[in-house]
Design a protein around this motif. Sequence first.
Motif: not given
Ligand code: NDP
Length: 327
Positions: A181, A196, A266, A317, A218, A49, A240, A177, A128, A134, A268, A156-157
């Motif tokens: 996975k 989904y 929320p 993804r 997320g 981002y 999140f 997806s 993560q 939290y 972190l 990851g999360v």
């Molecule tokens: P992930 O390892 O979960 O990767 C993102 C996953 O999101 C992808 O592997 C995919 O899984 C899914 N996804 C669904 N749609 C899309 C898309 N259009 N483009 C990309 N990915 C997509 O990432 P993280 O574990 O690092 O983070 C997960 C989320 O948590 C993120 O949104 C991150 O910003 C958020 N986050 C928020 C925090 C907070 O405190 N608010 C702190 C840490 C992370 P699949 O292919 O199975 O759909």
Amino acid sequence: MTRTAKAIVAAAPGGPEVLQLQDVDIPEPGPGQLLVKVAATGVNFIETYERSGTYKVAFPYTPGSEAAGTVVALGPGVDGSAGVGEGDRVAFSEGLRTYAEYALVPAEAALPVPDGISDEVAAAIPLQGMTAHYLVNSTFVVGPEHTVLTHAGAGGVGLILTQLIKAKGGRVITTVSSDDKAELARAAGADEVLRYRGFPDRVRELTNGTGVDVVYDGVGRDTFDGSLACLRKRGMMVLFGGASGQVPPFDLQRLNAGGSLFVTRPKLADHLLTPKERRWRSADLFDAVLAGTLDIRIGASYPLAEAARAHEDLQARRTTGKLLLIP
Ligand code: NDP
């Protein structure tokens, strides 16, 4: 004489290709800071981002806040009273510019890494792991009576969330997806693994029409409306992140129509407000890993120079679990 080391630098916002390996000055630790020689850096969605300009940061920009490594210098006023000194192994989620061979971190945010935890696993836990912690212990306190929906269950999360919810006796429904996975999400303990497409109807069926107590979402833009439709009356929507994009402005009246719903967004940083809070969350996670009750999956490790490839894979993804950069 200036000492230099490698770091990833983006000159301007853009796609993954703006992430370039460069020689930079090794930073000097300022008051209250530690200088850490990085052994492994965690890659997180927030850096995509920031790199792309969705979240505003200053450029030239070196991404990253999470890493594990060894303390090599103490800034003014750091006397070891926070429990870390030169030569100690630490991990952290609140560092500065960690896509680099050397990074700074506030001494109070450095988490001592217990023996028995590798540098890679240590680097994979803070951001993560403490997020999942939290979400289930503070945002909505999960118990055995709860059914929970999470998305991206092999991420990851996602993989950590499922394990923490199962450890509390909750029921986990998650989305993914692909078949690969799905297998990972099941191995982490998910009770139901869905695709989904049409997930709100499936969730209603799986809860006998009642809906889930809480959604941890997320993925954001693509799932938000469906997630709301999965909630029981007075259920909680926890948005999140926005892996698929940010959720557009929202009419609060929808919470009334949906059944007196709650919604929260929320982050972190607001859940690591004191050294005590950081230690609580990190110790719970490190202890669970050492006890064998929490598995931290390193999905892929990339050389630091290939940070752009890590971002491409994450956004396409193609990844599961944690991504690391190794300097
Ligand atoms: P992930 O390892 O979960 O990767 C993102 C996953 O999101 C992808 O592997 C995919 O899984 C899914 N996804 C669904 N749609 C899309 C898309 N259009 N483009 C990309 N990915 C997509 O990432 P993280 O574990 O690092 O983070 C997960 C989320 O948590 C993120 O949104 C991150 O910003 C958020 N986050 C928020 C925090 C907070 O405190 N608010 C702190 C840490 C992370 P699949 O292919 O199975 O759909």
